[in-house]
Design an enzyme around this catalytic site. Structure first.
Site, mmCIF file in Angstrom:
data_model
loop_
_atom_site.group_PDB
_atom_site.id
_atom_site.type_symbol
_atom_site.label_atom_id
_atom_site.label_comp_id
_atom_site.label_asym_id
_atom_site.label_seq_id
_atom_site.Cartn_x
_atom_site.Cartn_y
_atom_site.Cartn_z
ATOM 1 N N ARG A 57 -9.774 1.477 9.047
ATOM 2 C CA ARG A 57 -9.290 0.125 9.332
ATOM 3 C C ARG A 57 -10.313 -0.695 10.095
ATOM 4 O O ARG A 57 -10.045 -1.850 10.423
ATOM 5 C CB ARG A 57 -8.037 0.241 10.189
ATOM 6 C CG ARG A 57 -6.780 -0.307 9.495
ATOM 7 C CD ARG A 57 -5.654 0.015 10.422
ATOM 8 N NE ARG A 57 -4.454 -0.706 10.206
ATOM 9 C CZ ARG A 57 -3.367 -0.206 9.630
ATOM 10 N NH1 ARG A 57 -3.387 0.981 9.109
ATOM 11 N NH2 ARG A 57 -2.276 -0.926 9.568
ATOM 12 N N LYS A 97 0.831 -1.212 0.000
ATOM 13 C CA LYS A 97 0.000 0.000 0.000
ATOM 14 C C LYS A 97 0.867 1.265 0.000
ATOM 15 O O LYS A 97 0.633 2.168 -0.780
ATOM 16 C CB LYS A 97 -0.892 0.064 1.264
ATOM 17 C CG LYS A 97 -1.956 -0.988 1.376
ATOM 18 C CD LYS A 97 -2.912 -0.682 2.518
ATOM 19 C CE LYS A 97 -2.278 -0.645 3.894
ATOM 20 N NZ LYS A 97 -1.778 -1.914 4.412
ATOM 21 N N ARG A 104 -0.620 -8.468 13.790
ATOM 22 C CA ARG A 104 -1.156 -7.462 12.855
ATOM 23 C C ARG A 104 -2.015 -8.133 11.779
ATOM 24 O O ARG A 104 -3.023 -7.605 11.347
ATOM 25 C CB ARG A 104 -0.016 -6.670 12.221
ATOM 26 C CG ARG A 104 0.591 -5.678 13.209
ATOM 27 C CD ARG A 104 1.908 -5.136 12.710
ATOM 28 N NE ARG A 104 1.790 -4.350 11.505
ATOM 29 C CZ ARG A 104 2.768 -4.240 10.599
ATOM 30 N NH1 ARG A 104 3.902 -4.865 10.765
ATOM 31 N NH2 ARG A 104 2.597 -3.501 9.540
ATOM 32 N N ARG A 161 11.161 -1.462 10.782
ATOM 33 C CA ARG A 161 10.090 -1.037 11.677
ATOM 34 C C ARG A 161 9.937 -1.984 12.864
ATOM 35 O O ARG A 161 9.939 -3.196 12.695
ATOM 36 C CB ARG A 161 8.771 -0.955 10.901
ATOM 37 C CG ARG A 161 8.540 0.402 10.298
ATOM 38 C CD ARG A 161 7.347 0.413 9.417
ATOM 39 N NE ARG A 161 6.142 -0.129 10.042
ATOM 40 C CZ ARG A 161 4.945 -0.072 9.472
ATOM 41 N NH1 ARG A 161 4.803 0.495 8.288
ATOM 42 N NH2 ARG A 161 3.901 -0.575 10.078
ATOM 43 N N ARG A 196 11.445 -5.575 4.611
ATOM 44 C CA ARG A 196 11.114 -4.164 4.402
ATOM 45 C C ARG A 196 12.036 -3.254 5.212
ATOM 46 O O ARG A 196 12.322 -3.512 6.365
ATOM 47 C CB ARG A 196 9.664 -3.927 4.826
ATOM 48 C CG ARG A 196 9.280 -2.465 4.835
ATOM 49 C CD ARG A 196 7.820 -2.283 4.698
ATOM 50 N NE ARG A 196 7.089 -2.513 5.938
ATOM 51 C CZ ARG A 196 5.769 -2.349 6.032
ATOM 52 N NH1 ARG A 196 5.074 -1.973 4.971
ATOM 53 N NH2 ARG A 196 5.152 -2.568 7.165
HETATM 54 P P1 AMP Z 1 0.647 0.971 9.145
HETATM 55 O O1 AMP Z 1 1.860 1.812 8.957
HETATM 56 O O2 AMP Z 1 -0.518 1.437 8.327
HETATM 57 O O3 AMP Z 1 0.932 -0.502 8.982
HETATM 58 O O4 AMP Z 1 0.182 1.171 10.678
HETATM 59 C C1 AMP Z 1 1.029 0.810 11.764
HETATM 60 C C2 AMP Z 1 0.232 0.699 13.025
HETATM 61 O O5 AMP Z 1 -0.385 1.969 13.345
HETATM 62 C C3 AMP Z 1 -0.939 -0.280 12.991
HETATM 63 O O6 AMP Z 1 -0.514 -1.612 13.243
HETATM 64 C C4 AMP Z 1 -1.824 0.269 14.110
HETATM 65 O O7 AMP Z 1 -1.320 -0.046 15.396
HETATM 66 C C5 AMP Z 1 -1.671 1.781 13.926
HETATM 67 N N1 AMP Z 1 -2.680 2.308 12.970
HETATM 68 C C6 AMP Z 1 -2.444 2.790 11.718
HETATM 69 N N2 AMP Z 1 -3.584 3.185 11.128
HETATM 70 C C7 AMP Z 1 -4.578 2.950 12.032
HETATM 71 C C8 AMP Z 1 -5.992 3.124 12.005
HETATM 72 N N3 AMP Z 1 -6.631 3.615 10.925
HETATM 73 N N4 AMP Z 1 -6.690 2.771 13.122
HETATM 74 C C9 AMP Z 1 -6.070 2.288 14.212
HETATM 75 N N5 AMP Z 1 -4.752 2.067 14.296
HETATM 76 C C10 AMP Z 1 -3.992 2.394 13.213
#
Ligand code: AMP
Length: 214
Positions: free
Chosen positions: A88, A13, A171, A160, A127
Site C-alpha cells: 500500500r 478488491k 482512507r 465495518r 457494504r
Molecule cells: P482494507 O480492509 O484493505 O481496506 O484495510 C483496512 C485498514 O487496515 C486500512 O485502512 C489500514 O488502516 C489497514 N491496512 C490494511 N492493509 C494495510 C497495509 N498494507 N499497510 C498498512 N495498513 C494497512
C-alpha cells in the site's frame, strides 16, 4: 499464480479477490483482514492497529511487511497467492520486491481496479461483511438472501467501523497520497493490468480473467 490487487477502498478488491481465489485455488491474503482479526483477538498488534484503522491511517510499513513475510511462507502459498490490500506504499512495494527475491518468486501481475470516487463512497456506505467467513455483500447491488445474515455461514453481518463517512474520506486521502503512486511503480515494471470496476461484479471478473489469460 502470484497476484497483487490494487485499488481505492470500496472498488471491489475483496469481492473480486474471493472469486479469483476460488477459480485459481490460491489463498486470498488481506492485510486488512489480518489487522481486523488481531483487533478482535486483542493481541499486542491488535491493540496498536485499532486506533490506526479507526483513523483511516496506515499501519507501520515494517509491521505490515513482517506480517506478510510470515504469511507467504505458509504451506498454502506454495502454488501462489493473491494479495488484497498489500503493498500500500512504495516502501512496502520495495520490501515486497526484496522478499520475492529472497523466496525465489516472481509476481505474475498487479490488477489495478478503478472507479469514480462518488461511486466508491456510495458503495462503502452500503457494504456489509461477514465477521466469520469474510464474505462481502452490498445492500443494493449484492444483498444477502436473508436480511443482515451471511449466505455462506449464517453469521450476522457487520458494518465495518472504518466505513463511516468521516473515516472514508481519510482512507481515500491516504490512498491518493500513499498508494496511488504504486500504479506507475508497477506500470514501469510492466506488471500492471487496469480494469474498469464500475461494471457488474460478473463483468469485472470476466475482464480480470481475460487479462490474466493473455
Ligand atoms: P482494507 O480492509 O484493505 O481496506 O484495510 C483496512 C485498514 O487496515 C486500512 O485502512 C489500514 O488502516 C489497514 N491496512 C490494511 N492493509 C494495510 C497495509 N498494507 N499497510 C498498512 N495498513 C494497512
Amino acid at each position: 499464480m502470484r497476484l497483487v490487487f490494487l485499488g481505492p477502498p470500496g472498488v471491489g478488491k475483496g469481492t473480486q479477490a474471493q472469486l479469483l481465489c476460488k477459480k485459481y485455488s490460491i489463498p486470498q491474503i488481506s492485510t486488512g483482514d489480518m489487522f481486523r482479526a488481531a483487533i478482535k483477538e486483542q493481541t499486542e498488534l491488535g491493540k496498536k492497529a485499532d486506533a490506526i484503522l479507526k483513523a483511516g491511517k496506515l499501519v507501520d510499513d515494517s509491521i505490515t511487511l513482517g506480517l506478510i513475510k510470515d504469511r507467504l511462507q505458509k504451506s498454502d502459498c506454495k502454488n501462489g497467492y493473491l494479495l488484497d490490500g498489500f503493498p500500500r506504499t512504495i516502501p512496502q512495494a520495495e520490501g515486497f520486491g526484496a522478499l520475492l527475491k529472497e523466496l525465489h518468486q516472481e509476481l505474475d501481475g498487479v490488477i489495478s481496479i478503478f472507479v469514480d470516487e462518488a461511486v466508491l463512497i456510495r458503495r462503502l456506505s452500503g457494504r456489509r461483511s461477514c465477521p466469520k467467513c469474510g464474505k462481502i455483500f452490498h445492500l443494493e447491488s449484492n444483498p444477502p438472501k436473508k436480511k443482515d445474515h451471511c449466505d455462506s455461514c449464517g453469521e450476522k453481518l457487520i458494518f465495518r467501523n472504518d466505513d463511516k463517512p468521516e473515516t472514508i474520506h481519510k482512507r481515500m486521502e491516504t490512498y491518493r497520497t500513499l498508494t496511488e503512486p504504486l500504479i506507475s511503480y508497477y506500470k514501469k515494471k510492466n506488471l500492471l493490468f487496469e480494469i474498469d470496476g464500475d461494471q457488474l461484479i460478473e463483468k469485472v471478473f470476466e475482464d480480470i480473467v481475460g487479462v490474466l489469460k493473455k
